[in-house]
Design an enzyme around this catalytic site. Structure first.
Site, mmCIF file in Angstrom:
data_model
loop_
_atom_site.group_PDB
_atom_site.id
_atom_site.type_symbol
_atom_site.label_atom_id
_atom_site.label_comp_id
_atom_site.label_asym_id
_atom_site.label_seq_id
_atom_site.Cartn_x
_atom_site.Cartn_y
_atom_site.Cartn_z
ATOM 1 N N ASP A 71 69.194 52.838 -12.995
ATOM 2 C CA ASP A 71 68.752 51.864 -12.003
ATOM 3 C C ASP A 71 67.232 51.732 -12.102
ATOM 4 O O ASP A 71 66.497 52.680 -11.796
ATOM 5 C CB ASP A 71 69.164 52.351 -10.611
ATOM 6 N N TYR B 23 63.791 34.684 -5.446
ATOM 7 C CA TYR B 23 63.808 34.933 -6.885
ATOM 8 C C TYR B 23 62.574 34.320 -7.551
ATOM 9 O O TYR B 23 61.917 34.954 -8.382
ATOM 10 C CB TYR B 23 65.087 34.343 -7.487
ATOM 11 N N THR C 235 73.667 31.687 -21.361
ATOM 12 C CA THR C 235 74.237 33.032 -21.317
ATOM 13 C C THR C 235 75.573 32.980 -20.588
ATOM 14 O O THR C 235 75.901 31.992 -19.910
ATOM 15 C CB THR C 235 73.301 33.996 -20.575
#
Length: 274
Positions: free
Chosen positions: A79, A179, A214
Protein backbone atom coordinates in the site's frame (compact mmCIF):
# COMPACT_ATOMS: atom_id res chain seq x y z
CA UNK A 1 17.33 1.82 -29.63
CA UNK A 2 20.57 -0.07 -29.04
CA UNK A 3 23.82 1.58 -27.99
CA UNK A 4 26.85 1.68 -30.24
CA UNK A 5 28.30 -1.48 -28.64
CA UNK A 6 25.08 -3.40 -29.32
CA UNK A 7 23.83 -3.38 -25.73
CA UNK A 8 20.32 -2.22 -24.97
CA UNK A 9 20.32 1.31 -23.51
CA UNK A 10 19.00 0.33 -20.06
CA UNK A 11 20.98 -2.88 -19.63
CA UNK A 12 22.14 -3.11 -16.03
CA UNK A 13 19.57 -0.58 -14.77
CA UNK A 14 17.03 -1.42 -12.08
CA UNK A 15 13.52 0.02 -12.39
CA UNK A 16 10.59 0.10 -10.00
CA UNK A 17 7.21 0.65 -11.66
CA UNK A 18 4.25 1.17 -9.34
CA UNK A 19 0.76 0.09 -10.33
CA UNK A 20 2.34 -2.16 -12.95
CA UNK A 21 -0.04 -5.11 -13.03
CA UNK A 22 -2.18 -3.76 -15.85
CA UNK A 23 -2.91 -0.78 -18.05
CA UNK A 24 -0.35 1.97 -18.34
CA UNK A 25 1.82 0.56 -15.56
CA UNK A 26 2.27 -2.75 -17.32
CA UNK A 27 3.07 -0.95 -20.59
CA UNK A 28 5.76 1.05 -18.77
CA UNK A 29 7.24 -2.12 -17.25
CA UNK A 30 7.22 -3.83 -20.65
CA UNK A 31 8.88 -0.84 -22.32
CA UNK A 32 11.67 -0.57 -19.74
CA UNK A 33 12.27 -4.32 -19.88
CA UNK A 34 12.44 -4.20 -23.68
CA UNK A 35 15.27 -1.68 -23.27
CA UNK A 36 17.20 -4.04 -20.98
CA UNK A 37 16.17 -2.91 -17.49
CA UNK A 38 15.42 -5.37 -14.70
CA UNK A 39 12.02 -4.44 -13.29
CA UNK A 40 10.22 -4.62 -9.95
CA UNK A 41 6.52 -4.80 -10.76
CA UNK A 42 4.36 -3.36 -8.00
CA UNK A 43 0.71 -3.81 -7.23
CA UNK A 44 -1.58 -3.47 -4.22
CA UNK A 45 -3.20 -6.89 -4.73
CA UNK A 46 -1.96 -10.13 -6.25
CA UNK A 47 -5.15 -10.46 -8.31
CA UNK A 48 -5.25 -6.81 -9.39
CA UNK A 49 -4.52 -7.53 -13.09
CA UNK A 50 -7.73 -9.57 -13.33
CA UNK A 51 -9.99 -6.71 -12.24
CA UNK A 52 -10.47 -5.43 -15.78
CA UNK A 53 -9.47 -8.56 -17.65
CA UNK A 54 -5.86 -7.54 -18.36
CA UNK A 55 -4.21 -10.55 -16.76
CA UNK A 56 -4.52 -13.05 -13.94
CA UNK A 57 -2.06 -12.30 -11.14
CA UNK A 58 0.79 -9.90 -10.47
CA UNK A 59 3.16 -12.86 -10.27
CA UNK A 60 2.09 -13.99 -13.73
CA UNK A 61 2.68 -10.50 -15.12
CA UNK A 62 6.19 -10.39 -13.67
CA UNK A 63 6.96 -13.83 -15.07
CA UNK A 64 5.65 -12.87 -18.51
CA UNK A 65 7.74 -9.68 -18.64
CA UNK A 66 10.86 -11.64 -17.66
CA UNK A 67 10.23 -14.33 -20.26
CA UNK A 68 9.32 -11.95 -23.07
CA UNK A 69 12.31 -9.65 -22.62
CA UNK A 70 15.00 -11.79 -21.03
CA UNK A 71 15.40 -9.64 -17.93
CA UNK A 72 15.05 -10.20 -14.20
CA UNK A 73 11.76 -9.23 -12.58
CA UNK A 74 10.15 -9.49 -9.18
CA UNK A 75 6.65 -8.67 -8.03
CA UNK A 76 6.23 -6.49 -4.95
CA UNK A 77 2.96 -5.94 -3.09
CA UNK A 78 2.14 -3.00 -0.86
CA UNK A 79 0.00 0.00 0.00
CA UNK A 80 1.77 3.14 -1.22
CA UNK A 81 -0.09 5.33 1.24
CA UNK A 82 1.88 3.61 4.02
CA UNK A 83 5.49 4.53 4.55
CA UNK A 84 6.40 1.16 6.08
CA UNK A 85 5.05 -0.69 3.03
CA UNK A 86 7.04 1.56 0.70
CA UNK A 87 10.26 1.05 2.66
CA UNK A 88 9.74 -2.72 2.45
CA UNK A 89 9.16 -2.51 -1.32
CA UNK A 90 12.33 -0.46 -1.84
CA UNK A 91 14.35 -2.78 0.39
CA UNK A 92 13.02 -5.91 -1.32
CA UNK A 93 13.77 -4.49 -4.76
CA UNK A 94 17.28 -3.45 -3.78
CA UNK A 95 18.04 -6.82 -2.18
CA UNK A 96 16.62 -8.88 -5.06
CA UNK A 97 17.63 -6.83 -8.10
CA UNK A 98 19.92 -4.00 -6.95
CA UNK A 99 19.66 -0.30 -6.07
CA UNK A 100 16.84 1.46 -7.92
CA UNK A 101 18.04 3.54 -10.89
CA UNK A 102 14.60 4.35 -12.34
CA UNK A 103 11.31 5.00 -10.56
CA UNK A 104 8.11 5.26 -12.57
CA UNK A 105 5.37 6.17 -10.12
CA UNK A 106 2.19 5.27 -11.93
CA UNK A 107 -0.12 4.10 -9.13
CA UNK A 108 -3.19 6.26 -8.51
CA UNK A 109 -6.72 6.71 -9.75
CA UNK A 110 -10.04 8.40 -9.04
CA UNK A 111 -11.11 5.71 -6.59
CA UNK A 112 -13.34 6.03 -3.55
CA UNK A 113 -12.54 4.71 -0.07
CA UNK A 114 -14.86 1.73 -0.67
CA UNK A 115 -13.73 1.21 -4.28
CA UNK A 116 -15.18 2.41 -7.56
CA UNK A 117 -15.50 6.07 -8.40
CA UNK A 118 -16.61 8.46 -5.65
CA UNK A 119 -20.34 9.18 -5.78
CA UNK A 120 -21.00 12.07 -5.57
CA UNK A 121 -17.73 13.13 -7.19
CA UNK A 122 -18.01 16.92 -7.42
CA UNK A 123 -16.17 19.65 -5.53
CA UNK A 124 -18.92 20.21 -2.93
CA UNK A 125 -20.71 16.90 -2.56
CA UNK A 126 -17.85 14.38 -2.38
CA UNK A 127 -17.68 12.67 1.01
CA UNK A 128 -14.79 13.33 3.39
CA UNK A 129 -13.63 9.71 3.35
CA UNK A 130 -13.48 9.82 -0.44
CA UNK A 131 -11.58 13.13 -0.43
CA UNK A 132 -8.97 11.54 1.81
CA UNK A 133 -8.86 8.33 -0.24
CA UNK A 134 -8.30 10.15 -3.55
CA UNK A 135 -5.69 12.53 -2.14
CA UNK A 136 -3.85 9.69 -0.41
CA UNK A 137 -3.93 7.36 -3.41
CA UNK A 138 -2.54 10.02 -5.77
CA UNK A 139 -0.70 12.83 -3.98
CA UNK A 140 0.44 11.19 -0.74
CA UNK A 141 1.59 8.02 -2.49
CA UNK A 142 3.65 10.09 -4.91
CA UNK A 143 5.35 12.02 -2.13
CA UNK A 144 6.09 8.99 0.05
CA UNK A 145 7.31 6.77 -2.80
CA UNK A 146 9.53 9.44 -4.31
CA UNK A 147 11.01 10.23 -0.89
CA UNK A 148 11.88 6.61 -0.21
CA UNK A 149 13.53 6.06 -3.60
CA UNK A 150 15.20 9.48 -3.84
CA UNK A 151 17.24 8.95 -0.67
CA UNK A 152 19.24 6.13 -2.25
CA UNK A 153 19.58 8.00 -5.53
CA UNK A 154 20.96 11.01 -3.66
CA UNK A 155 23.60 8.82 -2.02
CA UNK A 156 24.63 7.45 -5.43
CA UNK A 157 24.18 10.85 -7.13
CA UNK A 158 22.27 9.41 -10.06
CA UNK A 159 18.78 8.30 -11.03
CA UNK A 160 15.62 9.00 -12.98
CA UNK A 161 12.18 9.62 -11.51
CA UNK A 162 9.07 9.77 -13.69
CA UNK A 163 5.69 10.53 -12.16
CA UNK A 164 2.45 9.87 -14.01
CA UNK A 165 -0.03 12.71 -13.66
CA UNK A 166 -3.04 13.60 -15.78
CA UNK A 167 -4.31 16.37 -18.02
CA UNK A 168 -7.06 16.66 -15.38
CA UNK A 169 -4.54 18.71 -13.38
CA UNK A 170 -4.68 21.66 -15.77
CA UNK A 171 -8.38 22.42 -16.14
CA UNK A 172 -11.16 23.24 -13.70
CA UNK A 173 -13.83 20.56 -13.63
CA UNK A 174 -16.94 19.77 -11.64
CA UNK A 175 -16.79 15.98 -11.82
CA UNK A 176 -13.60 14.33 -10.60
CA UNK A 177 -12.53 17.59 -8.99
CA UNK A 178 -10.57 16.12 -6.06
CA UNK A 179 -8.74 13.77 -8.44
CA UNK A 180 -7.83 16.82 -10.53
CA UNK A 181 -6.61 18.64 -7.42
CA UNK A 182 -4.53 15.62 -6.37
CA UNK A 183 -2.92 15.37 -9.81
CA UNK A 184 -2.20 19.12 -9.81
CA UNK A 185 -0.50 18.68 -6.46
CA UNK A 186 1.63 15.77 -7.60
CA UNK A 187 2.57 17.65 -10.76
CA UNK A 188 3.92 20.55 -8.74
CA UNK A 189 5.57 18.18 -6.24
CA UNK A 190 7.44 16.73 -9.23
CA UNK A 191 8.73 20.19 -10.12
CA UNK A 192 9.78 20.83 -6.50
CA UNK A 193 11.53 17.46 -6.32
CA UNK A 194 13.33 18.16 -9.59
CA UNK A 195 14.64 21.41 -8.14
CA UNK A 196 15.92 19.73 -4.98
CA UNK A 197 17.52 16.79 -6.79
CA UNK A 198 19.19 18.78 -9.58
CA UNK A 199 22.47 19.19 -7.63
CA UNK A 200 22.57 15.38 -7.32
CA UNK A 201 22.23 14.90 -11.10
CA UNK A 202 18.87 13.14 -10.71
CA UNK A 203 16.33 13.81 -13.45
CA UNK A 204 12.70 14.18 -12.36
CA UNK A 205 9.87 14.61 -14.85
CA UNK A 206 6.10 14.17 -15.09
CA UNK A 207 3.94 12.70 -17.85
CA UNK A 208 0.33 13.88 -18.01
CA UNK A 209 -1.70 11.51 -20.21
CA UNK A 210 -5.10 12.31 -21.60
CA UNK A 211 -7.70 9.61 -22.27
CA UNK A 212 -5.82 6.34 -22.72
CA UNK A 213 -7.12 2.95 -23.79
CA UNK A 214 -6.65 0.84 -20.65
CA UNK A 215 -8.95 -1.85 -19.32
CA UNK A 216 -10.08 0.40 -16.48
CA UNK A 217 -10.76 3.35 -18.80
CA UNK A 218 -12.76 1.25 -21.23
CA UNK A 219 -14.59 -0.56 -18.45
CA UNK A 220 -15.70 2.49 -16.48
CA UNK A 221 -16.71 4.96 -19.20
CA UNK A 222 -19.05 5.26 -22.13
CA UNK A 223 -16.55 5.54 -24.97
CA UNK A 224 -17.17 7.35 -28.26
CA UNK A 225 -16.35 4.64 -30.80
CA UNK A 226 -15.11 7.21 -33.32
CA UNK A 227 -12.21 7.98 -30.97
CA UNK A 228 -10.86 4.41 -30.96
CA UNK A 229 -8.81 4.76 -34.14
CA UNK A 230 -5.15 3.99 -33.45
CA UNK A 231 -3.68 6.26 -36.13
CA UNK A 232 -4.59 8.95 -38.61
CA UNK A 233 -6.04 11.57 -36.27
CA UNK A 234 -5.11 13.44 -33.12
CA UNK A 235 -8.73 13.48 -31.95
CA UNK A 236 -8.72 10.00 -30.44
CA UNK A 237 -7.91 7.98 -27.34
CA UNK A 238 -4.21 7.22 -26.86
CA UNK A 239 -2.80 3.71 -26.77
CA UNK A 240 -0.73 2.69 -23.76
CA UNK A 241 2.31 2.32 -26.01
CA UNK A 242 2.12 5.98 -27.02
CA UNK A 243 2.49 7.01 -23.38
CA UNK A 244 5.17 4.37 -22.73
CA UNK A 245 7.34 5.88 -25.46
CA UNK A 246 7.59 9.05 -23.40
CA UNK A 247 8.66 7.02 -20.35
CA UNK A 248 11.41 5.63 -22.58
CA UNK A 249 12.61 9.18 -23.30
CA UNK A 250 12.56 10.36 -19.69
CA UNK A 251 14.17 7.15 -18.34
CA UNK A 252 16.75 6.64 -21.08
CA UNK A 253 19.66 8.36 -22.82
CA UNK A 254 17.43 10.72 -24.82
CA UNK A 255 16.31 12.40 -21.58
CA UNK A 256 19.77 12.94 -20.10
CA UNK A 257 19.46 16.75 -20.05
CA UNK A 258 15.73 17.00 -19.35
CA UNK A 259 14.41 17.59 -15.83
CA UNK A 260 11.58 19.43 -14.11
CA UNK A 261 9.28 19.04 -17.12
CA UNK A 262 5.61 18.12 -17.42
CA UNK A 263 4.69 16.64 -20.78
CA UNK A 264 1.07 16.18 -21.83
CA UNK A 265 0.42 13.13 -23.98
CA UNK A 266 -3.06 13.93 -25.26
CA UNK A 267 -2.78 14.64 -28.98
CA UNK A 268 -2.85 18.37 -28.28
CA UNK A 269 -6.21 18.25 -26.55
CA UNK A 270 -4.99 20.93 -24.13
CA UNK A 271 -2.92 23.57 -25.88
CA UNK A 272 -2.39 26.19 -23.22
CA UNK A 273 0.04 26.78 -20.33
CA UNK A 274 -0.51 25.06 -17.00
Amino acid sequence: MASHDGALPLTGKIALVTGAGRGLGRAFAERLASLGADVAIHGMRENGPAEYGEGTTLTAVAEAVATDHGVRTIRVLGDLTRGDDIERIVETTSRSLGPIDILVHNAGGDIAAAGGKPNPNDAVGIREEDVRAVLDRNLLSTILTCQAVARGMMERRSGRIVTIGSVAAFKGRTQGSIYAVAKAGMTHYTRCLADQLRPYDINVNCIAPGDTRTGRFMGTRSVDQTRLAETGTLDRIATVDEVARVVEVFAGPLGAFVSGQVLRVDGGGQCWPG
